[in-house]
Design an enzyme around this catalytic site. Structure first.
Site, short mmCIF file in Angstrom:
data_model
loop_
_atom_site.label_atom_id
_atom_site.label_comp_id
_atom_site.label_asym_id
_atom_site.label_seq_id
_atom_site.Cartn_x
_atom_site.Cartn_y
_atom_site.Cartn_z
N CYS A 109 1.31 5.86 2.65
CA CYS A 109 1.70 7.24 2.92
C CYS A 109 1.17 7.62 4.30
O CYS A 109 0.07 7.26 4.68
CB CYS A 109 1.17 8.25 1.92
N ARG A 149 3.78 3.02 6.92
CA ARG A 149 2.81 3.29 5.85
C ARG A 149 3.48 3.56 4.50
O ARG A 149 2.80 3.77 3.49
CB ARG A 149 1.94 4.49 6.22
N TRP A 197 4.64 6.29 -0.02
CA TRP A 197 4.66 5.05 -0.77
C TRP A 197 4.14 5.43 -2.16
O TRP A 197 2.98 5.78 -2.32
CB TRP A 197 3.75 4.01 -0.12
N ASN A 214 -2.43 11.73 1.27
CA ASN A 214 -2.45 10.26 1.27
C ASN A 214 -3.69 9.83 0.50
O ASN A 214 -4.80 10.24 0.86
CB ASN A 214 -2.50 9.77 2.72
N GLY A 215 -3.50 9.07 -0.58
CA GLY A 215 -4.65 8.63 -1.37
C GLY A 215 -4.33 8.73 -2.86
O GLY A 215 -3.16 8.78 -3.24
N GLU A 235 0.43 -18.93 4.23
CA GLU A 235 0.95 -17.86 5.08
C GLU A 235 2.48 -17.97 5.22
O GLU A 235 3.19 -16.96 5.17
CB GLU A 235 0.26 -17.93 6.45
N LYS A 262 4.97 -14.97 4.09
CA LYS A 262 5.94 -14.35 5.02
C LYS A 262 7.33 -14.38 4.42
O LYS A 262 8.05 -13.40 4.44
CB LYS A 262 5.99 -15.10 6.36
N GLU A 317 7.74 -12.04 1.27
CA GLU A 317 7.64 -10.59 1.45
C GLU A 317 8.83 -9.99 2.16
O GLU A 317 9.17 -8.83 1.91
CB GLU A 317 6.31 -10.17 2.09
N HIS A 348 -1.10 -32.43 -8.82
CA HIS A 348 -1.81 -31.88 -9.99
C HIS A 348 -0.99 -30.82 -10.71
O HIS A 348 -1.55 -29.99 -11.42
CB HIS A 348 -3.18 -31.34 -9.56
N LYS A 375 2.66 -1.13 5.21
CA LYS A 375 1.88 -1.94 6.15
C LYS A 375 0.39 -1.92 5.84
O LYS A 375 -0.27 -2.94 5.87
CB LYS A 375 2.12 -1.43 7.58
O1 M6R Z 1 -4.47 -4.63 7.58
P1 M6R Z 1 -4.97 -5.82 6.82
O2 M6R Z 1 -5.07 -7.03 7.65
O3 M6R Z 1 -6.27 -5.54 6.10
O4 M6R Z 1 -3.88 -6.05 5.72
C1 M6R Z 1 -4.01 -7.03 4.73
C2 M6R Z 1 -2.71 -7.29 4.03
O5 M6R Z 1 -2.27 -6.12 3.37
C3 M6R Z 1 -1.61 -7.76 4.98
O6 M6R Z 1 -2.00 -8.89 5.68
C4 M6R Z 1 -0.31 -8.06 4.20
O7 M6R Z 1 -0.51 -9.16 3.36
C5 M6R Z 1 0.84 -8.32 5.17
N1 M6R Z 1 2.00 -7.56 4.76
C6 M6R Z 1 1.24 -9.74 5.26
O8 M6R Z 1 2.29 -9.93 6.15
#
Ligand code: M6R
Length: 612
Positions: free
Chosen positions: A2, A27, A74, A100-101, A485, A489, A492, A508, A607
């Site tokens: 948010c 956000r 959000w 926000n929270g 990673e 990517k 997501e 395994h 984000k």
């Molecule tokens: O701002 P941060 O690095 O603490 O965020 C951590 C994760 O929320 C962030 O890396 C998230 O996994 C990304 N969307 C990955 O692309």
């Protein structure tokens, strides 16, 4: 999650709020709304979906004014809908708030207020606060929010950054903050409130980041701040350094692509800033003395998502170069696991945003155990930077795309520099060896550009495999985190199920997944585990999996076996994860495009994850 913004000045408030909300859309983007004082009356407009839907609504139902608040959501409590969108209003429709929270005791407050006759319209936790303000005003027989905010703060539990607009006080915006980010921005004859500074550049010239339990109000020219004991606070403003140009997409279609392509230049800047004389690393902003660092016997890294993957590579760097035993925890686990962490343990928090709630909680946990906390952050004004004993600036510049790309490679290189810094303090890596490593690092930007120039090859992979149901990513040692990673990517932003595995673990269990429909991305540059990866690739081949290999230029074994090959330039083992991830970032991006997914704003995500 948010984003909130508030404005008082001479401009038309709508456009200021909309620009701010668009900048905060990273956000959360499931609904948005604004409240303004229009000719002395409180007017609210809100809409489901992205900010552009709200903009369209404002064309049909315009509002005018010079003071207002806005929100991009959000959802936590209550489905994403027009009704649940902020701002929320009291029974008499005189007060509007954006939040926000999470308010943890909202149900209790709601139940008590309903008994007193309040009419709740939404399923949100936030609505409880606006009715509580109204109730307290009635109880105290006042129309002034300053008379009731302290008692409301006493009654609510949870995390919040809140902005409040009241028809009774049409020249003020009130705020209260505990646990969620909020800052004040100032220009001549205008004042702003926002979750993030990106919402208010280039207009705001100076800013102040509120501390927990601070509350107060802004007028066009002034700010009044009070602390948790309701004593006035004198704030010190800092100059805004961020420029609007850093927030533009430029000629790129998406922020994510721009951010992928920014990596070589970011590395040039980082290399210039971090390379000191005589093989020394420069961390001018890092305020932990060599004396303290020299006594560190153990390191605990806490981080989430992509930053956790960076932590996994960081462990290898710290153990390899600085010979310090290092553990890496997901922040969401670290905060609940009663870790063994004492005085000589250094806790490293890695966070692009500097606002991730779990990572922040991990820092509080570490400090309660008297550990020093060093954070690696991309936002030096963030809560995590301020609450750590010291921070290292990742220098990647604002990252707007929800999928983290340039922040990840900046995290890796800074973790390597930090390992070398520690090894220098401990006299472990001789100066000549460090200088040799610096030389290799200096070659990275050109090598990154070389990879980016071959993006068309990855586009072909995306076209070919866009309809796959599952993807598997395999890597070993420095590239096991790359496999994790690459999978994160892809899932997501393209919504294809993907998993990353350590090559050695494959037999395994996960190998059972392989058949002729499953693409397996094998990250196999020339490193000390190269032959082991070749064996993994053979095993996939034997089961008819489709092999997409990332290899070092000149490799003559894997191209014989793999279905598709992407070559990266040679680098020593420890630098491979910085290069191998780039084709995987491109693969996720182009696959998302092929599947008509919106890479910058994937569904269900935001984000920065500022709630638990
Ligand atoms: O701002 P941060 O690095 O603490 O965020 C951590 C994760 O929320 C962030 O890396 C998230 O996994 C990304 N969307 C990955 O692309």
């Amino acid at each position: 999650m948010c984003g909130i913004v508030g404005y008082i000045g001479n401009k038309s408030v709508n456009s200021v709020l909309i620009v701010g909300l668009i900048r905060l859309e990273y956000r959360g983007y499931d609904s948005a709304g604004i409240a303004v004082i229009d000719n002395g009356e409180l007017e609210v407009r809100k809409e489901k979906g992205k900010i552009k839907n709200l903009e369209n609504l404002l064309k049909i139902q315009p509002v005018e004014g010079n003071i207002g608040i806005g929100h991009t959501r959000w959802a936590t409590h209550g489905e994403p809908s027009k009704l649940n969108a902020h701002p929320h209003i009291d029974c008499n429709q005189k007060i509007a708030i954006c939040h926000n929270g999470i308010i943890e005791n909202h149900l209790h407050i709601r139940t008590e207020l309903i008994k007193k006759g309040h009419l709740f319209r939404t399923e949100t936790d936030t609505e409880a606060i606006v009715h509580l303000l109204e109730q307290e005003m009635k109880r105290k027989n006042t129309k002034l929010l300053k008379d009731v905010i302290p008692s409301v703060i006493e009654q609510i539990e949870g995390k919040y950054a809140i902005v409040i607009l009241s028809e009774y006080e049409p020249d003020k915006i009130y705020f209260m903050k505990d646990g969620s980010p909020l800052l004040y921005g100032k220009n001549t004859e205008e004042s702003y409130l926002a979750s993030d500074i990106v919402a208010i550049v280039p207009q705001a010239k100076e800013y102040y980041v509120f501390k927990d339990k601070e509350w107060g109000w802004i007028t066009k020219k002034e700010i009044y701040v009070f602390n948790r004991n309701n004593e006035p606070v004198t704030i010190e403003l800092e100059k805004v350094k961020l420029q609007a140009i850093h927030l533009d997409k430029g000629n790129y279609e998406h922020y994510m692509l721009k951010e992928i392509y920014e990596q070589p230049d970011i590395f040039r800047k980082i290399i210039e800033a971090r390379t000191g004389e005589k093989g020394k690393v420069r961390f001018d902003e890092m305020k932990l003395s060599n004396d303290i660092l020299g006594r560190i016997t153990r390191i605990l890294i806490t981080s989430a998502g992509t930053s956790w993957h960076a932590g996994l590579v960081g462990k290898l760097y710290l153990e390899q170069f600085a010979r310090v035993a290092t553990e890496v925890d997901l922040s969401s686990e670290f905060r609940y696991r009663n870790p063994i962490a004492e005085g000589d343990t250094l806790v490293i928090a890695i966070s692009q945003s500097g606002e991730t709630a779990d990572t922040l909680a991990g820092i509080h946990e570490a400090k309660a155990r008297f550990c020093k906390v060093l954070s690696f952050v991309n936002r030096t004004e963030s809560t995590i930077a301020r609450e750590s004993d010291a921070y290292i600036d990742l220098m990647a510049g604002p990252e707007i795309g929800v999928a983290s790309t340039k922040a990840y490679t900046s995290e890796l290189i800074h973790l390597l520099y930090f390992a070398l810094y520690l090894s220098g303090i401990k006299w472990l890596t001789p100066r000549e060896e460090r200088e040799e490593i610096f030389n290799e690092i200096r070659k990275l930007p050109a090598k990154m550009e070389y990879i980016l120039n071959k993006a068309d090859q990855i586009k072909e992979w995306a076209k070919r495999f866009k309809d796959s149901k599952d993807f598997i990513f395999l890597g070993r040692q420095y590239n096991h985190p790359t496999a994790l990673e690459g999978a994160l990517k892809l899932k997501e932003i393209s919504y294809i199920h993907a998993s990353g595995y350590a090559g050695g673990e494959f037999k395994h269990g996960p190998i059972a997944l392989i058949d002729e429909t499953v693409p397996v991305v094998c990250i196999a540059p020339k490193t000390s585990v190269y032959e082991k990866m070749v064996s993994n690739i053979q095993e996939v081949k034997a089961r008819k999996g489709k092999i997409l290999a990332i290899v070092t230029e000149g490799d003559d074994q894997i191209p014989e076996i793999a279905d598709y090959v992407f070559e990266i330039p040679y680098v020593p083992d420890y630098l491979t994860p910085i290069l191998t991830v780039i084709p995987l970032q491109l693969l996720a991006y182009y696959t998302a495009l092929e599947r008509n997914c919106e890479p910058d704003q994937p569904r269900n995500l935001a984000k920065s994850v500022t709630v638990e």
